[in-house]
Design an enzyme around this catalytic site. Sequence first.
Site, mmCIF file in Angstrom:
data_model
loop_
_atom_site.group_PDB
_atom_site.id
_atom_site.type_symbol
_atom_site.label_atom_id
_atom_site.label_comp_id
_atom_site.label_asym_id
_atom_site.label_seq_id
_atom_site.Cartn_x
_atom_site.Cartn_y
_atom_site.Cartn_z
ATOM 1 N N ARG A 16 34.729 30.732 37.365
ATOM 2 C CA ARG A 16 35.467 31.542 36.418
ATOM 3 C C ARG A 16 36.891 31.004 36.196
ATOM 4 O O ARG A 16 37.088 29.801 36.091
ATOM 5 C CB ARG A 16 35.437 33.013 36.856
ATOM 6 C CG ARG A 16 34.012 33.619 36.769
ATOM 7 C CD ARG A 16 33.894 34.985 37.400
ATOM 8 N NE ARG A 16 34.722 35.990 36.768
ATOM 9 C CZ ARG A 16 34.391 36.688 35.679
ATOM 10 N NH1 ARG A 16 33.242 36.473 35.081
ATOM 11 N NH2 ARG A 16 35.211 37.609 35.190
ATOM 12 N N ASP A 142 48.350 41.290 36.470
ATOM 13 C CA ASP A 142 47.453 41.956 35.529
ATOM 14 C C ASP A 142 48.314 42.816 34.608
ATOM 15 O O ASP A 142 49.368 43.317 35.022
ATOM 16 C CB ASP A 142 46.444 42.842 36.273
ATOM 17 C CG ASP A 142 45.248 43.222 35.412
ATOM 18 O OD1 ASP A 142 45.443 43.940 34.412
ATOM 19 O OD2 ASP A 142 44.114 42.817 35.734
ATOM 20 N N TYR A 155 43.215 49.292 42.498
ATOM 21 C CA TYR A 155 43.458 47.977 41.908
ATOM 22 C C TYR A 155 44.798 47.957 41.173
ATOM 23 O O TYR A 155 45.582 47.012 41.315
ATOM 24 C CB TYR A 155 42.325 47.624 40.950
ATOM 25 C CG TYR A 155 42.550 46.343 40.189
ATOM 26 C CD1 TYR A 155 42.294 45.107 40.782
ATOM 27 C CD2 TYR A 155 43.039 46.360 38.876
ATOM 28 C CE1 TYR A 155 42.510 43.923 40.076
ATOM 29 C CE2 TYR A 155 43.253 45.187 38.179
ATOM 30 C CZ TYR A 155 42.990 43.978 38.781
ATOM 31 O OH TYR A 155 43.210 42.798 38.086
#
Length: 253
Positions: A16, A142, A155
Amino acid sequence: MPDTPKIALVTGAAKRIGAEIARHLHAAHFNLVIHYHHSATEALALADELNNLRENSAIALKADLNNQDQLTALAQQASSKWQGIHLLVNNASSFYPTPFDKANGDDWDDLIGSNLKAPYFLAQALAAQLTTAAGSIINIADIYADKPLRNHSIYSIAKAGNLMLTKSLAQELAPRVRVNGIAPGAILWPDGNHKKKEDTLSDEDKEKVLCKIPLQQRGQAQDIAKAILFLVNDAPYVTGQILTVDGGRSLTI
Protein backbone atom coordinates in the site's frame (compact mmCIF):
# COMPACT_ATOMS: atom_id res chain seq x y z
CA MET A 1 22.79 12.03 -8.09
CA PRO A 2 24.86 11.65 -4.92
CA ASP A 3 27.64 9.07 -4.88
CA THR A 4 26.65 7.60 -1.53
CA PRO A 5 22.96 6.77 -1.00
CA LYS A 6 21.18 8.06 2.05
CA ILE A 7 19.44 5.54 4.29
CA ALA A 8 15.70 5.53 5.02
CA LEU A 9 13.68 3.38 7.40
CA VAL A 10 10.01 3.20 6.43
CA THR A 11 7.72 1.43 8.87
CA GLY A 12 4.80 -0.56 7.50
CA ALA A 13 6.48 -0.50 4.10
CA ALA A 14 5.51 -3.91 2.73
CA LYS A 15 2.46 -2.77 0.76
CA ARG A 16 0.00 0.00 0.00
CA ILE A 17 1.22 3.54 0.74
CA GLY A 18 4.31 2.34 2.60
CA ALA A 19 5.55 0.37 -0.42
CA GLU A 20 4.98 3.35 -2.71
CA ILE A 21 6.94 5.56 -0.33
CA ALA A 22 9.78 3.02 -0.37
CA ARG A 23 9.83 2.88 -4.18
CA HIS A 24 9.91 6.66 -4.55
CA LEU A 25 12.67 7.06 -1.97
CA HIS A 26 14.67 4.32 -3.69
CA ALA A 27 14.29 6.08 -7.03
CA ALA A 28 15.61 9.21 -5.29
CA HIS A 29 18.77 7.25 -4.38
CA PHE A 30 17.94 6.19 -0.86
CA ASN A 31 18.78 2.75 0.44
CA LEU A 32 15.72 1.28 2.11
CA VAL A 33 15.05 -0.51 5.36
CA ILE A 34 11.60 -2.00 4.76
CA HIS A 35 9.88 -2.67 8.06
CA TYR A 36 7.03 -5.16 8.28
CA HIS A 37 5.14 -7.10 10.92
CA HIS A 38 2.83 -9.67 9.32
CA SER A 39 3.42 -9.03 5.60
CA ALA A 40 6.63 -11.00 5.13
CA THR A 41 5.88 -12.14 1.57
CA GLU A 42 5.22 -8.62 0.33
CA ALA A 43 8.17 -7.11 2.22
CA LEU A 44 10.67 -9.63 0.91
CA ALA A 45 9.31 -9.27 -2.63
CA LEU A 46 9.69 -5.49 -2.43
CA ALA A 47 13.26 -5.81 -1.15
CA ASP A 48 14.06 -8.14 -4.08
CA GLU A 49 12.44 -5.70 -6.50
CA LEU A 50 14.58 -2.81 -5.25
CA ASN A 51 17.76 -4.86 -5.09
CA ASN A 52 17.24 -5.91 -8.69
CA LEU A 53 17.19 -2.24 -9.61
CA ARG A 54 20.26 -1.41 -7.49
CA GLU A 55 22.32 -4.10 -5.79
CA ASN A 56 22.46 -4.14 -1.98
CA SER A 57 20.07 -1.22 -1.65
CA ALA A 58 17.21 -2.68 0.41
CA ILE A 59 16.58 -5.00 3.34
CA ALA A 60 13.38 -6.14 5.04
CA LEU A 61 13.21 -6.31 8.82
CA LYS A 62 10.38 -7.72 10.93
CA ALA A 63 9.23 -6.14 14.19
CA ASP A 64 6.12 -5.76 16.31
CA LEU A 65 6.29 -2.03 17.01
CA ASN A 66 4.09 -2.46 20.08
CA ASN A 67 6.86 -4.59 21.60
CA GLN A 68 9.55 -2.31 23.04
CA ASP A 69 12.34 -4.88 22.71
CA GLN A 70 11.53 -5.56 19.07
CA LEU A 71 11.26 -1.83 18.36
CA THR A 72 14.70 -1.24 19.87
CA ALA A 73 16.15 -4.15 17.92
CA LEU A 74 14.67 -2.75 14.69
CA ALA A 75 16.34 0.60 15.31
CA GLN A 76 19.69 -1.07 15.99
CA GLN A 77 19.53 -3.35 12.95
CA ALA A 78 18.35 -0.57 10.66
CA SER A 79 21.12 1.83 11.65
CA SER A 80 23.87 -0.81 11.59
CA LYS A 81 23.21 -2.16 8.07
CA TRP A 82 24.75 0.85 6.31
CA GLN A 83 26.12 2.58 9.43
CA GLY A 84 23.54 5.31 9.80
CA ILE A 85 20.03 6.57 9.21
CA HIS A 86 19.11 9.77 7.36
CA LEU A 87 15.34 9.45 7.28
CA LEU A 88 12.68 7.82 9.44
CA VAL A 89 9.18 7.58 7.97
CA ASN A 90 6.67 6.55 10.63
CA ASN A 91 4.07 5.10 8.28
CA ALA A 92 2.88 1.97 10.12
CA SER A 93 -0.60 2.44 11.51
CA SER A 94 -3.60 0.49 12.71
CA PHE A 95 -6.95 1.84 11.55
CA TYR A 96 -10.40 0.48 12.32
CA PRO A 97 -13.63 1.65 13.95
CA THR A 98 -14.06 1.63 17.72
CA PRO A 99 -17.66 2.61 18.52
CA PHE A 100 -17.55 4.20 21.94
CA ASP A 101 -19.84 1.64 23.59
CA LYS A 102 -17.76 -1.27 22.27
CA ALA A 103 -14.16 0.00 22.50
CA ASN A 104 -11.88 -1.91 24.84
CA GLY A 105 -8.39 -1.77 26.29
CA ASP A 106 -6.87 -3.90 23.54
CA ASP A 107 -8.18 -1.46 20.92
CA TRP A 108 -6.69 1.43 22.90
CA ASP A 109 -3.27 -0.23 23.25
CA ASP A 110 -3.16 -1.19 19.56
CA LEU A 111 -4.28 2.12 18.08
CA ILE A 112 -2.38 4.36 20.48
CA GLY A 113 0.63 2.07 20.26
CA SER A 114 0.93 1.95 16.49
CA ASN A 115 -0.01 5.57 15.78
CA LEU A 116 1.66 7.37 18.67
CA LYS A 117 3.77 5.34 21.08
CA ALA A 118 5.81 3.45 18.47
CA PRO A 119 6.69 6.56 16.40
CA TYR A 120 7.79 8.34 19.58
CA PHE A 121 10.09 5.61 20.83
CA LEU A 122 11.43 4.73 17.40
CA ALA A 123 12.41 8.37 16.97
CA GLN A 124 14.03 8.26 20.40
CA ALA A 125 15.99 5.12 19.52
CA LEU A 126 17.25 6.67 16.26
CA ALA A 127 17.77 10.24 17.49
CA ALA A 128 21.55 9.97 17.77
CA GLN A 129 21.96 8.58 14.24
CA LEU A 130 19.55 11.12 12.77
CA THR A 131 21.38 13.94 14.55
CA THR A 132 24.72 12.79 13.18
CA ALA A 133 23.26 12.66 9.69
CA ALA A 134 21.35 15.97 10.01
CA GLY A 135 18.38 13.88 8.97
CA SER A 136 14.60 14.05 8.94
CA ILE A 137 11.56 12.37 10.44
CA ILE A 138 8.25 12.22 8.62
CA ASN A 139 5.17 11.15 10.57
CA ILE A 140 2.03 10.05 8.76
CA ALA A 141 -0.81 11.81 10.55
CA ASP A 142 -4.39 12.14 9.29
CA ILE A 143 -6.91 14.86 8.49
CA TYR A 144 -8.95 13.42 11.38
CA ALA A 145 -6.30 14.59 13.84
CA ASP A 146 -8.14 17.94 13.87
CA LYS A 147 -11.75 16.84 13.49
CA PRO A 148 -12.72 13.35 14.68
CA LEU A 149 -14.02 10.60 12.43
CA ARG A 150 -17.28 9.20 13.76
CA ASN A 151 -16.96 5.76 15.41
CA HIS A 152 -13.15 6.07 15.29
CA SER A 153 -12.59 7.91 18.57
CA ILE A 154 -9.43 6.06 19.64
CA TYR A 155 -7.85 6.36 16.19
CA SER A 156 -8.69 10.08 16.03
CA ILE A 157 -7.21 10.60 19.51
CA ALA A 158 -4.05 8.74 18.47
CA LYS A 159 -3.61 10.81 15.32
CA ALA A 160 -4.18 14.04 17.28
CA GLY A 161 -1.32 12.91 19.49
CA ASN A 162 0.73 12.16 16.38
CA LEU A 163 0.26 15.74 15.27
CA MET A 164 1.59 17.05 18.59
CA LEU A 165 4.36 14.43 18.44
CA THR A 166 5.54 16.02 15.21
CA LYS A 167 5.58 19.50 16.67
CA SER A 168 7.22 18.41 19.93
CA LEU A 169 9.97 16.39 18.28
CA ALA A 170 10.67 19.24 15.86
CA GLN A 171 11.48 21.35 18.89
CA GLU A 172 13.31 18.63 20.82
CA LEU A 173 15.55 17.53 17.93
CA ALA A 174 16.35 20.95 16.44
CA PRO A 175 18.58 22.22 15.00
CA ARG A 176 20.06 19.07 13.45
CA VAL A 177 16.92 17.05 12.72
CA ARG A 178 13.81 18.30 10.96
CA VAL A 179 10.47 16.70 11.85
CA ASN A 180 7.36 17.10 9.72
CA GLY A 181 4.14 15.27 9.04
CA ILE A 182 1.82 14.35 6.21
CA ALA A 183 -1.96 14.32 6.75
CA PRO A 184 -3.53 12.21 3.99
CA GLY A 185 -7.16 12.30 3.02
CA ALA A 186 -8.83 9.62 0.90
CA ILE A 187 -5.86 7.90 -0.73
CA LEU A 188 -6.50 4.15 -0.59
CA TRP A 189 -9.73 2.58 0.56
CA PRO A 190 -9.47 0.44 3.71
CA ASP A 191 -8.80 -3.19 2.76
CA GLY A 192 -10.10 -4.91 5.90
CA ASN A 193 -6.91 -6.96 6.27
CA HIS A 194 -6.91 -7.07 10.07
CA LYS A 195 -9.07 -8.13 12.96
CA LYS A 196 -11.74 -5.50 12.28
CA LYS A 197 -13.27 -6.42 8.93
CA GLU A 198 -16.10 -3.90 9.19
CA ASP A 199 -13.93 -1.02 7.99
CA THR A 200 -14.43 -1.96 4.32
CA LEU A 201 -16.56 0.48 2.33
CA SER A 202 -19.40 -0.18 -0.08
CA ASP A 203 -19.41 1.48 -3.50
CA GLU A 204 -22.16 3.79 -2.22
CA ASP A 205 -20.05 4.81 0.78
CA LYS A 206 -17.05 5.46 -1.47
CA GLU A 207 -19.17 7.71 -3.69
CA LYS A 208 -20.34 9.66 -0.66
CA VAL A 209 -16.72 10.26 0.35
CA LEU A 210 -15.70 11.40 -3.12
CA CYS A 211 -18.62 13.83 -3.30
CA LYS A 212 -17.24 15.64 -0.24
CA ILE A 213 -13.79 16.17 -1.79
CA PRO A 214 -13.45 19.50 -3.64
CA LEU A 215 -11.15 17.93 -6.25
CA GLN A 216 -13.80 15.18 -6.74
CA GLN A 217 -11.33 12.32 -6.80
CA ARG A 218 -9.41 9.98 -4.56
CA GLY A 219 -5.71 10.62 -4.19
CA GLN A 220 -2.96 8.19 -5.13
CA ALA A 221 -0.24 6.64 -2.98
CA GLN A 222 2.34 8.48 -5.07
CA ASP A 223 0.84 11.78 -3.89
CA ILE A 224 1.99 10.94 -0.36
CA ALA A 225 5.38 9.71 -1.53
CA LYS A 226 5.99 12.88 -3.54
CA ALA A 227 4.99 15.04 -0.58
CA ILE A 228 7.53 13.22 1.58
CA LEU A 229 10.28 13.76 -0.97
CA PHE A 230 9.41 17.45 -1.08
CA LEU A 231 9.71 17.81 2.69
CA VAL A 232 12.92 15.79 2.82
CA ASN A 233 14.77 17.17 -0.20
CA ASP A 234 13.29 20.56 -1.07
CA ALA A 235 12.18 22.17 2.20
CA PRO A 236 15.32 22.69 4.32
CA TYR A 237 13.76 25.53 6.33
CA VAL A 238 10.53 23.66 7.17
CA THR A 239 10.11 21.79 10.46
CA GLY A 240 7.24 21.08 12.82
CA GLN A 241 4.67 21.35 10.03
CA ILE A 242 1.85 19.09 8.85
CA LEU A 243 1.32 19.03 5.09
CA THR A 244 -2.26 18.09 4.25
CA VAL A 245 -2.63 16.00 1.10
CA ASP A 246 -6.37 15.45 0.77
CA GLY A 247 -7.78 17.12 -2.34
CA GLY A 248 -9.38 19.71 -0.08
CA ARG A 249 -11.37 17.18 1.96
CA SER A 250 -10.49 18.81 5.28
CA LEU A 251 -12.16 22.01 4.11
CA THR A 252 -15.54 20.27 4.11
CA ILE A 253 -15.38 18.14 7.28
